[in-house]
Design an enzyme around this catalytic site. Sequence first.
Site, mmCIF file in Angstrom:
data_model
loop_
_atom_site.group_PDB
_atom_site.id
_atom_site.type_symbol
_atom_site.label_atom_id
_atom_site.label_comp_id
_atom_site.label_asym_id
_atom_site.label_seq_id
_atom_site.Cartn_x
_atom_site.Cartn_y
_atom_site.Cartn_z
ATOM 1 N N GLY A 1 -72.359 -50.826 19.670
ATOM 2 C CA GLY A 1 -72.019 -52.247 19.703
ATOM 3 C C GLY A 1 -72.918 -52.982 20.666
ATOM 4 N N GLY B 1 -70.456 -52.639 25.640
ATOM 5 C CA GLY B 1 -70.815 -51.267 25.994
ATOM 6 C C GLY B 1 -70.641 -51.001 27.484
ATOM 7 N N GLU C 1 -74.611 -46.576 21.985
ATOM 8 C CA GLU C 1 -75.782 -47.040 21.230
ATOM 9 C C GLU C 1 -75.665 -48.552 21.204
ATOM 10 O OE1 GLU C 1 -77.922 -48.613 18.915
ATOM 11 O OE2 GLU C 1 -76.918 -47.683 17.189
ATOM 12 N N CYS D 1 -79.557 -53.260 15.163
ATOM 13 C CA CYS D 1 -79.923 -53.012 16.561
ATOM 14 C C CYS D 1 -81.413 -52.750 16.696
ATOM 15 C CB CYS D 1 -79.118 -51.845 17.114
ATOM 16 S SG CYS D 1 -79.161 -50.393 16.076
ATOM 17 N N GLU E 1 -80.918 -60.462 22.847
ATOM 18 C CA GLU E 1 -80.721 -60.050 21.455
ATOM 19 C C GLU E 1 -80.033 -61.155 20.664
ATOM 20 O OE1 GLU E 1 -77.803 -56.924 20.465
ATOM 21 O OE2 GLU E 1 -79.435 -55.962 19.367
HETATM 22 O O1 TXE Z 1 -69.847 -56.597 19.204
HETATM 23 P P1 TXE Z 1 -68.928 -55.721 20.123
HETATM 24 P P2 TXE Z 1 -69.674 -58.081 18.650
HETATM 25 C C1 TXE Z 1 -74.598 -56.941 19.515
HETATM 26 C C2 TXE Z 1 -75.210 -58.166 18.849
HETATM 27 C C3 TXE Z 1 -74.033 -59.047 18.657
HETATM 28 C C4 TXE Z 1 -73.238 -58.758 19.909
HETATM 29 C C5 TXE Z 1 -71.772 -59.081 19.817
HETATM 30 O O2 TXE Z 1 -76.118 -58.768 19.715
HETATM 31 O O3 TXE Z 1 -74.371 -60.394 18.591
HETATM 32 O O4 TXE Z 1 -73.406 -57.384 20.122
HETATM 33 O O5 TXE Z 1 -71.204 -58.531 18.645
HETATM 34 C C6 TXE Z 1 -65.131 -53.147 19.868
HETATM 35 N N1 TXE Z 1 -62.994 -52.235 24.466
HETATM 36 N N2 TXE Z 1 -74.298 -55.871 18.578
HETATM 37 O O6 TXE Z 1 -68.906 -58.941 19.569
HETATM 38 O O7 TXE Z 1 -67.950 -56.534 20.885
HETATM 39 C C7 TXE Z 1 -65.081 -54.062 18.680
HETATM 40 O O8 TXE Z 1 -63.753 -54.197 18.211
HETATM 41 C C8 TXE Z 1 -63.245 -51.400 23.449
HETATM 42 C C9 TXE Z 1 -75.246 -54.790 18.554
HETATM 43 O O9 TXE Z 1 -69.162 -57.983 17.281
HETATM 44 O O10 TXE Z 1 -69.822 -54.827 20.864
HETATM 45 C C10 TXE Z 1 -66.002 -53.335 17.722
HETATM 46 O O11 TXE Z 1 -65.301 -52.273 17.093
HETATM 47 N N3 TXE Z 1 -63.802 -51.792 22.287
HETATM 48 C C11 TXE Z 1 -74.815 -53.673 17.744
HETATM 49 C C12 TXE Z 1 -67.070 -52.765 18.651
HETATM 50 O O12 TXE Z 1 -66.494 -52.775 19.945
HETATM 51 C C13 TXE Z 1 -64.156 -53.079 22.165
HETATM 52 C C14 TXE Z 1 -73.794 -53.808 16.729
HETATM 53 C C15 TXE Z 1 -68.363 -53.549 18.691
HETATM 54 O O13 TXE Z 1 -68.100 -54.884 19.029
HETATM 55 C C16 TXE Z 1 -63.938 -53.994 23.185
HETATM 56 C C17 TXE Z 1 -72.914 -54.934 16.892
HETATM 57 C C18 TXE Z 1 -63.327 -53.538 24.378
HETATM 58 N N4 TXE Z 1 -63.077 -54.349 25.412
HETATM 59 C C19 TXE Z 1 -73.209 -55.919 17.785
HETATM 60 N N5 TXE Z 1 -64.389 -55.203 22.771
HETATM 61 C C20 TXE Z 1 -75.674 -52.492 17.562
HETATM 62 N N6 TXE Z 1 -75.988 -51.764 18.627
HETATM 63 O O14 TXE Z 1 -76.038 -52.167 16.447
HETATM 64 C C21 TXE Z 1 -64.872 -55.051 21.535
HETATM 65 N N7 TXE Z 1 -64.723 -53.760 21.146
#
Ligand code: TXE
Length: 503
Positions: A236, A241, A258, A292, A393
């Site tokens: 994420g 992260g 990741e 990503c 990003e």
């Molecule tokens: O991702 P989140 P979001 C990046 C990309 C995007 C930004 C935000 O820049 O604009 O992140 O996207 C879970 N405790 N990427 O807000 O929040 C959430 O429910 C535990 C890069 O959608 O990172 C989801 O299942 N879990 C990327 C997961 O985390 C939590 C892919 C990812 O969501 C949580 C996506 C918490 N406190 C976004 N908060 C890549 N690396 O490919 C959220 N989640």
Amino acid sequence: MLDRTAKLTEYQTYIDGTWVDAASGKTLQSIDPYTGEPWAVIPECDRTDVDRAVEAASRAFESGPWPQMTPTARGKLMRRIAQLIEQHAEHLGQIEVRDNGKLIAEMVAQTKYMPEWFYYYGGLADKIQGAVVAVDRADHFNYILREPVGVCGFITPWNSPLMLATWKLAPALAAGCTVVIKPSEFTSASLLEFMRLVIEPSGLPPGVVNVVTGYGAVAGEALVTHPKVNKIAFTGGSVTGARVNELAARSFKKVSLELGGKSPNIVFDDCILDDAVSGAVSGIFAATGQTCIAGSRLLLQESIHDAFVEKLVAMARTARLGDPALAETQVGPVTTPAQYQKILSYIEIAKSEGAACVLGGGPAGADEGGGKYFVKPTIFTGVDNRMRIAQEEVFGPVLSVIKFKDEEDAVRIANDVAFGLGAGVWTQSVKRAHTMARRIKAGTVWVNTYRAVSFLMPFGGYKASGLGRENGMEAIDGYLQSKSVWINNGPGGGNPFIMKTAG
Ligand code: TXE
């Protein structure tokens, strides 16, 4: 063909081998990003459901048929999973088109390729070997066991829901772990279909793979903080992260992350120009830039800058926006309303920073093939690497073009960023290819190709792009821990008050 006429599809989630609603009875809606309309209803799990799922995974790990199964039998089961994915690949792909807005053309390729992870790690299951150590003591027989870490919590994002769950699930099962998966609240449906069509009929014992759908701050945090979870694997954004890493550290969980990227795609004047143009387009406009590994910083050598930009704009201009369910569509919708707003806000930031918008630069209307959440493929030139548009990003179809002078300059700019996930290099010089591969601080360097992945090649980030590696042989290490066993076959005794060293 995708049927968009059906009324709301209602899903349950899968815990301990049974289909259940959230204990609270609450649900959330999943939106079709192409129409902007809800199409599915998903259980909104909370701590109570997470607790049930983790308890089930813990029971399945400690007792029952799973820990009794030989690694060879686990491998066979995983090959069965691979076959079931092959059988249902088309349907799984279509669900992801509906839920995420991914192109059908990309989903056909992804779901066809996913079984390879289960074949590969299924094959590795009975090749996890410890070691006998010729330890520096007389009459000892010492060995190292490699054991599964236990219950794993997976938190997955919305951009490639099934593929990214697969990258975690296959090595975890091969290692003998049990699993609870929390998919993104925006895209849970494909994983639930995967449980119904693949995991349930595969013969995996109940509790080995469980799913808790719901919001990150509720279900996600409950999973990350649960005392019976031994490892968290997260994909994420970097902000989330970091929070996940901090929460997991409180109970000393193993963590792999990741995260995002701001990958440089570097084009030298000795490249094959047409290949590099196509590589630049694929780096940023494939998957609507929501990946990503997006090559979101295009580094162009001064001497070819103008000619390259001209060709790039000409090619990007022809990108067909439209319904992701149609095979000919090349750029689909942005997956979530929040992401759509984020991308538009970065376009404004780039403009205010003084970058020159040479293509796109805003929402795409219906006359351009767009719909509710469409952004035009956008290219900024004249970007300075210190600008926010070069450092942060965006996760959308927005490209920053940056000039460089020579190899040294390219390396400096490429590495001058917090992230380190991927990089592209376009050159015909073998020497330069290897030099750049060595000097760039990123987990993957592609030379004369871009956005290529394989179950065989480790994937992960340097710097703020993450911790640990997925794919390849080393991914399985993330789901194992070693145990050192000392067997003394000789006499006991010696001074009981000092440590038993060799000296
Ligand atoms: O991702 P989140 P979001 C990046 C990309 C995007 C930004 C935000 O820049 O604009 O992140 O996207 C879970 N405790 N990427 O807000 O929040 C959430 O429910 C535990 C890069 O959608 O990172 C989801 O299942 N879990 C990327 C997961 O985390 C939590 C892919 C990812 O969501 C949580 C996506 C918490 N406190 C976004 N908060 C890549 N690396 O490919 C959220 N989640």
